[in-house]
Each structure stands twice: as structure tokens, then as C-alpha cells.
Design a protein around this motif. Structure first.
Motif, PDB file in Angstrom:
ATOM      1  N   GLY A 131       0.833  -1.212   0.000  1.00  0.00           N
ATOM      2  CA  GLY A 131       0.000   0.000   0.000  1.00  0.00           C
ATOM      3  C   GLY A 131       0.863   1.256   0.000  1.00  0.00           C
ATOM      4  O   GLY A 131       0.603   2.219  -0.727  1.00  0.00           O
ATOM      5  N   TYR A 132       1.903   1.223   0.807  1.00  0.00           N
ATOM      6  CA  TYR A 132       2.810   2.371   0.939  1.00  0.00           C
ATOM      7  C   TYR A 132       3.472   2.688  -0.403  1.00  0.00           C
ATOM      8  O   TYR A 132       3.459   3.822  -0.864  1.00  0.00           O
ATOM      9  N   TYR A 133       4.022   1.644  -1.047  1.00  0.00           N
ATOM     10  CA  TYR A 133       4.707   1.888  -2.324  1.00  0.00           C
ATOM     11  C   TYR A 133       3.716   2.263  -3.431  1.00  0.00           C
ATOM     12  O   TYR A 133       4.031   3.062  -4.306  1.00  0.00           O
ATOM     13  N   GLY A 134       2.520   1.676  -3.371  1.00  0.00           N
ATOM     14  CA  GLY A 134       1.488   2.028  -4.352  1.00  0.00           C
ATOM     15  C   GLY A 134       1.129   3.506  -4.238  1.00  0.00           C
ATOM     16  O   GLY A 134       1.101   4.237  -5.238  1.00  0.00           O
ATOM     17  N   LEU A 135       0.902   3.964  -3.018  1.00  0.00           N
ATOM     18  CA  LEU A 135       0.564   5.380  -2.817  1.00  0.00           C
ATOM     19  C   LEU A 135       1.741   6.280  -3.181  1.00  0.00           C
ATOM     20  O   LEU A 135       1.564   7.376  -3.726  1.00  0.00           O
ATOM     21  N   PHE A 136       2.935   5.808  -2.869  1.00  0.00           N
ATOM     22  CA  PHE A 136       4.143   6.579  -3.179  1.00  0.00           C
ATOM     23  C   PHE A 136       4.211   6.872  -4.680  1.00  0.00           C
ATOM     24  O   PHE A 136       4.537   7.978  -5.094  1.00  0.00           O
ATOM     25  N   ALA A 137       3.860   5.855  -5.487  1.00  0.00           N
ATOM     26  CA  ALA A 137       3.888   6.016  -6.945  1.00  0.00           C
ATOM     27  C   ALA A 137       2.792   6.969  -7.419  1.00  0.00           C
ATOM     28  O   ALA A 137       2.845   7.477  -8.529  1.00  0.00           O
ATOM     29  N   LEU A 138       1.775   7.178  -6.582  1.00  0.00           N
ATOM     30  CA  LEU A 138       0.662   8.067  -6.963  1.00  0.00           C
ATOM     31  C   LEU A 138       0.756   9.421  -6.266  1.00  0.00           C
ATOM     32  O   LEU A 138      -0.177  10.220  -6.327  1.00  0.00           O
ATOM     33  N   GLN A 139       1.890   9.673  -5.626  1.00  0.00           N
ATOM     34  CA  GLN A 139       2.043  10.895  -4.831  1.00  0.00           C
ATOM     35  C   GLN A 139       1.777  12.167  -5.650  1.00  0.00           C
ATOM     36  O   GLN A 139       1.261  13.156  -5.123  1.00  0.00           O
ATOM     37  N   HIS A 140       2.132  12.135  -6.950  1.00  0.00           N
ATOM     38  CA  HIS A 140       1.902  13.326  -7.790  1.00  0.00           C
ATOM     39  C   HIS A 140       0.415  13.675  -7.873  1.00  0.00           C
ATOM     40  O   HIS A 140       0.055  14.787  -8.205  1.00  0.00           O
ATOM     41  N   ARG A 141      -0.484  12.714  -7.574  1.00  0.00           N
ATOM     42  CA  ARG A 141      -1.924  12.978  -7.665  1.00  0.00           C
ATOM     43  C   ARG A 141      -2.482  13.640  -6.403  1.00  0.00           C
ATOM     44  O   ARG A 141      -3.651  14.030  -6.382  1.00  0.00           O
ATOM     45  N   GLY A 142      -1.649  13.758  -5.369  1.00  0.00           N
ATOM     46  CA  GLY A 142      -2.150  14.408  -4.165  1.00  0.00           C
ATOM     47  C   GLY A 142      -1.106  14.457  -3.075  1.00  0.00           C
ATOM     48  O   GLY A 142      -0.533  13.436  -2.730  1.00  0.00           O
ATOM     49  N   GLN A 143      -0.871  15.650  -2.576  1.00  0.00           N
ATOM     50  CA  GLN A 143       0.157  15.800  -1.546  1.00  0.00           C
ATOM     51  C   GLN A 143      -0.397  16.301  -0.220  1.00  0.00           C
ATOM     52  O   GLN A 143       0.330  16.550   0.716  1.00  0.00           O
ATOM     53  N   GLU A 144      -1.719  16.475  -0.138  1.00  0.00           N
ATOM     54  CA  GLU A 144      -2.255  17.048   1.090  1.00  0.00           C
ATOM     55  C   GLU A 144      -2.366  16.031   2.214  1.00  0.00           C
ATOM     56  O   GLU A 144      -2.012  16.306   3.351  1.00  0.00           O
ATOM     57  N   SER A 145      -2.898  14.860   1.899  1.00  0.00           N
ATOM     58  CA  SER A 145      -3.049  13.848   2.941  1.00  0.00           C
ATOM     59  C   SER A 145      -2.890  12.472   2.321  1.00  0.00           C
ATOM     60  O   SER A 145      -2.999  12.317   1.105  1.00  0.00           O
ATOM     61  N   ALA A 146      -2.614  11.508   3.182  1.00  0.00           N
ATOM     62  CA  ALA A 146      -2.470  10.125   2.712  1.00  0.00           C
ATOM     63  C   ALA A 146      -3.082   9.202   3.747  1.00  0.00           C
ATOM     64  O   ALA A 146      -3.084   9.511   4.944  1.00  0.00           O
ATOM     65  N   GLY A 147      -3.627   8.086   3.284  1.00  0.00           N
ATOM     66  CA  GLY A 147      -4.228   7.144   4.233  1.00  0.00           C
ATOM     67  C   GLY A 147      -4.292   5.737   3.688  1.00  0.00           C
ATOM     68  O   GLY A 147      -4.372   5.529   2.472  1.00  0.00           O
ATOM     69  N   LEU A 148      -4.220   4.779   4.587  1.00  0.00           N
ATOM     70  CA  LEU A 148      -4.363   3.365   4.227  1.00  0.00           C
ATOM     71  C   LEU A 148      -5.346   2.718   5.193  1.00  0.00           C
ATOM     72  O   LEU A 148      -5.313   2.994   6.396  1.00  0.00           O
ATOM     73  N   THR A 149      -6.245   1.884   4.675  1.00  0.00           N
ATOM     74  CA  THR A 149      -7.090   1.035   5.532  1.00  0.00           C
ATOM     75  C   THR A 149      -6.773  -0.403   5.186  1.00  0.00           C
ATOM     76  O   THR A 149      -6.820  -0.785   4.013  1.00  0.00           O
ATOM     77  N   VAL A 150      -6.423  -1.189   6.198  1.00  0.00           N
ATOM     78  CA  VAL A 150      -6.098  -2.587   5.958  1.00  0.00           C
ATOM     79  C   VAL A 150      -7.196  -3.455   6.564  1.00  0.00           C
ATOM     80  O   VAL A 150      -7.741  -3.139   7.625  1.00  0.00           O
TER      81      VAL A 150
ATOM     82  N   GLU B  12      -6.085  14.492 -17.750  1.00  0.00           N
ATOM     83  CA  GLU B  12      -5.227  13.456 -17.160  1.00  0.00           C
ATOM     84  C   GLU B  12      -3.976  13.285 -18.019  1.00  0.00           C
ATOM     85  O   GLU B  12      -2.870  13.179 -17.513  1.00  0.00           O
ATOM     86  N   TYR B  13      -4.174  13.234 -19.341  1.00  0.00           N
ATOM     87  CA  TYR B  13      -3.057  13.027 -20.261  1.00  0.00           C
ATOM     88  C   TYR B  13      -2.209  14.291 -20.377  1.00  0.00           C
ATOM     89  O   TYR B  13      -0.997  14.231 -20.507  1.00  0.00           O
ATOM     90  N   ILE B  14      -2.883  15.442 -20.343  1.00  0.00           N
ATOM     91  CA  ILE B  14      -2.180  16.706 -20.555  1.00  0.00           C
ATOM     92  C   ILE B  14      -1.286  17.033 -19.361  1.00  0.00           C
ATOM     93  O   ILE B  14      -0.118  17.371 -19.516  1.00  0.00           O
ATOM     94  N   TYR B  15      -1.832  16.920 -18.167  1.00  0.00           N
ATOM     95  CA  TYR B  15      -1.106  17.395 -17.001  1.00  0.00           C
ATOM     96  C   TYR B  15      -1.015  16.402 -15.852  1.00  0.00           C
ATOM     97  O   TYR B  15       0.034  16.224 -15.252  1.00  0.00           O
ATOM     98  N   PHE B  16      -2.141  15.768 -15.541  1.00  0.00           N
ATOM     99  CA  PHE B  16      -2.228  15.154 -14.224  1.00  0.00           C
ATOM    100  C   PHE B  16      -1.445  13.860 -14.053  1.00  0.00           C
ATOM    101  O   PHE B  16      -0.768  13.652 -13.058  1.00  0.00           O
ATOM    102  N   ALA B  17      -1.550  12.962 -15.021  1.00  0.00           N
ATOM    103  CA  ALA B  17      -0.971  11.623 -14.843  1.00  0.00           C
ATOM    104  C   ALA B  17       0.538  11.628 -15.057  1.00  0.00           C
ATOM    105  O   ALA B  17       1.107  12.568 -15.623  1.00  0.00           O
TER     106      ALA B  17
END
Ligand code: AMP
Length: 478
Positions: free
Chosen positions: A47-66, A270-275
Motif C-alpha cells: 500500500g505504501y509503495y502504491g501510494l508513493f507512486a501516486l504521490q503526484h496525484r495528491g500531496q495534502e493527505s495520505a491514508g491506508l485502511t487494511v 489526465e493526459y495533458i497534465y495530471f498523470a
């Protein structure tokens, strides 16, 4: 007044924020999910590494539920993925399924209240949800649910989804999810844990992305982008279809199409900027789309110049495409400070301009005395371009030809891309010539809508911010 807790554990939490009214609903986020038949010791690490790879999509908060066979534990907090989770969080929590979320900050107040996953207890046990996108019938739904005595603890549209799920839970998981998805309108990609099951959903138009992958040995992964699959060594299986629900449990992947008659219209931004450029969404490589946009910009207007430079990061592939199509040498011309997050979060215009200078600096050796073509992915308020052109002039550039690798942004987005209000969108207020003058460029060119469509292989996309045509009706004020 709510208390500010830097970090919360479990699903009971005290929320911060004394400014609820200013909270903007729109948000663009990253979501991630894992399902394994057996309990995995390393599930939090995935989960940690998955979110890490998506960090560019959001830097305000992060969370995991297991989920440990149906018993859910949530860890979430404000900040970057690397700041929110401790070594202990990652090693001490085991489970068979997990969902994760990173949230993008908009100009509204940022608060732990909005941090996801959100969860609760209901008839079918414990559940949790993480949402990327923006609902457009929030106000109506909220009024309706409140009039029927519903109680809300947050202002997020995600909590509405929780409430609806609970309301429709009487007839089992499938009917609960289908009924909820038919009630909400807007853009959404969702990952949910219901007991020990992992569920993924994409909105009827597929506006927000979601894909499915598999790690050797049978562990399934859901992610906003394929770059997160690569990071956890999962093989891409397929994109979740618009209007599709996948329920992943010990029987494998069950697919339900809850909306068959909607048209596919993923978000072009998404293609232009976000992804991330190393992601592929709905069969199109993000890098390739940006590169082709650059080639098309050259075909549109053939400017004589000495060097082509791109604005890091999302302007670079287009600059390479332009250089290769034109034969004009490509050079690194702008250096980005690696330690700075994306700048849109800055609330005032003055601070925004300062933030551009902190983030980007011109490489004098590459542009001094030269006719420069400079390409950015987009021009929204005109802040970045104006600041950069000023820096380029100070560095001795002789001519500056500014190109936007996307069409003029003239209309607001109701589906989660935080592209400002209409009055702040420079292209909705001025002509291209006026904008060129305003930002100080010798010439200015935008990719045409037609060429954007070509760079996206002529498939159907939402182009609402460019042409004001949206895949679904988005009422103002909702
Ligand atoms: P502006 O400076 O207002 O003209 O915005 C254009 C710049 O912002 C470009 O450098 C883009 O890379 C970046 N940008 C475009 N869309 C967004 C967004 N939704 N959030 C943050 N930055 C963005």
C-alpha cells in the motif's frame, strides 16, 4: 472549532477545521487497492509503495485502511506518504486486503476531515472507501438524506457515498453497490473494502481512471495509474470499464456493468497534465500523447528558432516532440526544484508568482542570445508563463515563442481538475494576441482541439475545460 490532530489512527477521529464553509468539494486524488486470499505480512508495504507512486496525484493527505479478514484498521494523516506512515505502521499491520488514498489540495481549507479512506460499521460489517473525483449532485443528495434524518460528520461527497451504501445494504453487497452507483452523479473512481472483499468502481463515463493488475501468486491490485502497478511489480490486466463494478474476493474477480448506455469520456487533462508520463490509461500512453501534441504544435505553426525547451515536468515530452518534428535542437532550459510540490495550492496571486520562481529557474547557458520555443502543458491563469518569460528575457533570450500543448482552457471543470473559476481563466477573458502581450511572449500558440483529439488517437474524451461540453449535466452551485 475542531482540533487539529497531525495523525489519526483507527476510524474514530477528532477533526480539525474551523472553516468548513470554504471547503471546496472538487478534488483530484490517487487511489490504490490490494486483495489477497491469504493474509500478507507485507500488505502495508504494498500500500505504501502504491501510494508513493501516486504521490503526484495528491500531496495534502495520505491514508491506508487494511482489512485483516474483515477487521479494518485505518491510518491516515496530513502530508506526504513518506511523512504519514511510520516503520511500525508498515510492519505491524497485516491483512488480506487494503485500500489507500492520496488527496490533492485545492485552494479551500485543507483538513484532516477530508483525509481518506473514510469508513464505518453497518449491517454487512466494517467498511471503508477511498474516492477520486467529484460528484455533481451532492447538494441535492445531501438535502434529501438530511431530510430523512441522516447525520454527517464531514462536508465531503465521499461521506454521502458511505451513507447511501448503508441505506441500500439490506439486499446484500451487489444490490447495495449498484443502487448507490445509480444514485450518485459525476466523476468517480472508487476503491472500497467491505469486510474482507476489495471493490473497485468507475463512473459511467470513465472520467477518472482505474486499472486492475495482478502480482505473481494471485494478489490483485487496483490503482489510479499503471505506474503504481509497476512499482509493486503487478502485471497490468485491464482498465476497469466505465460503468463497471469489480468485486474481488476468494472466488476471483466478479464484474458487474451497472450502466450500459453511457458514452465513454475519460478526462483529457489526465493526459495533458495530471498523470505520470510512464502510465498508460485506456490504452493510450501518457508520454506518447504529450509527445504527439508537441509534434502537432510544430505542424500548426512552423516558427524559426534556435532551441526548443520544455517546462518541467509535463511540458518536456511535448518539447521533445516539437524538436524532433521541426529539427530544431532540444535543450534542457528550465530547471525544476525537486523538493517542491505542485504549485496550484498557493492561495493568493502574489504568493503564486513567488512559488513559480521557487519551483522553476531558467538555465542561462541554454537560452542566452537565442530564439527560444518554450512549451508548457497548459496555460490556465497565465502565472507560470508570465514569470518564466520574464526569467527567459533576463537570461538573454532574443525571441520567445510560447506554446501550450493543450487548447485554451476557457471553462471550469466540474469533475475534479482544479482549474480555477472562470473569471481566473485567462483564455476566457482575453484573445490569444492579448494573452501573448500580457505574458510578454513574441508569439503564443495553443494546440487546437482537433490536434488534441488526434494526439489522443481520436478516441472520445471529456474536453469540457476547452469546449464547455461536458459528458453529463453539471448544475451550477451543486
Ligand atoms: P498558470 O500558471 O495558471 O497558467 O497554470 C499553468 C501551469 O500550471 C502549467 O505549468 C501546468 O503544468 C500547471 N497546471 C495545470 N493544471 C493544473 C492543475 N490542475 N493543478 C496544478 N497545476 C496545474
Amino acid at each position: 472549532i475542531y482540533r487539529d490532530f497531525k495523525k489519526t489512527r483507527g476510524i474514530t477521529m477528532i477533526m480539525e477545521d474551523n472553516n468548513l464553509a470554504e471547503d471546496k468539494m472538487e478534488e483530484e486524488c490517487g487511489i490504490f487497492g490490494v486483495y489477497s486470499k491469504e493474509v500478507r505480512d507485507d500488505i502495508m508495504g504494498l500500500g505504501y509503495y502504491g501510494l508513493f507512486a501516486l504521490q503526484h496525484r495528491g500531496q495534502e493527505s495520505a491514508g491506508l485502511t487494511v482489512s485483516n479478514m474483515g477487521v479494518l484498521e485505518t491510518i491516515k494523516g496530513m502530508g506526504l506518504v513518506s511523512e504519514v506512515f511510520t516503520d511500525k505502521d508498515l510492519t505491524e499491520n497485516k491483512g488480506n486486503a487494503l485500500i489507500g488514498h492520496v488527496r490533492y489540495s485545492t485552494t479551500g481549507s485543507s483538513s484532516l476531515m477530508n483525509a481518506q479512506p473514510l469508513g464505518g460499521y453497518f449491517m454487512l460489517g466494517q467498511f471503508a472507501i477511498a474516492h477520486n473525483g467529484n460528484l455533481v449532485n451532492t447538494a441535492t443528495l445531501r438535502r434529501q438524506l438530511e431530510s430523512e434524518s441522516a447525520v454527517f460528520q464531514t462536508t465531503t461527497d465521499t461521506e454521502l457515498i458511505l451513507n447511501l451504501l448503508s441505506r441500500y445494504s439490506r439486499n446484500g453487497i451487489k444490490s447495495m453497490i449498484v443502487n448507490t452507483m445509480k444514485t450518485i452523479k459525476g466523476s468517480f473512481a472508487l476503491v472500497m473494502l467491505i469486510g474482507d472483499k476489495l471493490i473497485g468502481v468507475r463512473d459511467p463515463n470513465g472520467i477518472r481512471p482505474l486499472c486492475l493488475g495482478k502480482i505473481n501468486g494471485g494478489t490483485y491490485v487496483l490503482a489510479s495509474e499503471t505506474c503504481a502497478l509497476d512499482t509493486v511489480d503487478a502485471k497490468f490486466i485491464r482498465d476497469i470499464e466505465p460503468g463497471e463494478i469489480v468485486i474481488i474476493d476468494s472466488d476471483g474477480v466478479d464484474s458487474i456493468k451497472y450502466e450500459k448506455n453511457s458514452s465513454k469520456a475519460p478526462c483529457s487533462f489526465e493526459y495533458i497534465y495530471f498523470a505520470r508520463p510512464d502510465s498508460t490509461m485506456d490504452g493510450i500512453s501518457v508520454y506518447e500523447a504529450r509527445y504527439q501534441a508537441g509534434r502537432k504544435l510544430w505542424e500548426q505553426s512552423k516558427i524559426e528558432a534556435d532551441v526548443v525547451i520544455g517546462v518541467p515536468d509535463s511540458g518536456i515530452p511535448a518539447a521533445i516532440g516539437y524538436a524532433e518534428a521541426s529539427g530544431i535542437p532540444y535543450s534542457v532550459g528550465i530547471i525544476k526544484n525537486k523538493y517542491i510540490a505542485r504549485t496550484f495550492i498557493v492561495p493568493s496571486q502574489e504568493l503564486r508568482e513567488r512559488a513559480v520562481a521557487a519551483k522553476l529557474n531558467v538555465l542561462k547557458a541554454a537560452v542566452n542570445g537565442k530564439r527560444v520555443v518554450v512549451i508548457d502543458d497548459s496555460l490556465v491563469r497565465g502565472t507560470t508563463s508570465k514569470k518564466l518569460i520574464n526569467q527567459l528575457r533576463n537570461a538573454g533570450a532574443k525571441e520567445i515563442h510560447f506554446k501550450s500543448a493543450s487548447p485554451a482552457v476557457k471553462f471550469p471543470c466540474y469533475f475534479g481538475i482544479d482549474t480555477a473559476h472562470r473569471s481566473e481563466l485567462i483564455a476566457s477573458q482575453m484573445t490569444t494576441e492579448e494573452i501573448a502581450k500580457q505574458i510578454g511572449a513574441d508569439t503564443l500558440d495553443y494546440l487546437s482541439i482537433n490536434n488534441l483529439e488526434k494526439s489522443l488517437c481520436d478516441k472520445k474524451y471529456c474536453l469540457g475545460c476547452f469546449n464547455g461540453v461536458y459528458p453529463i449535466y453539471a448544475p451550477m452551485g451543486e
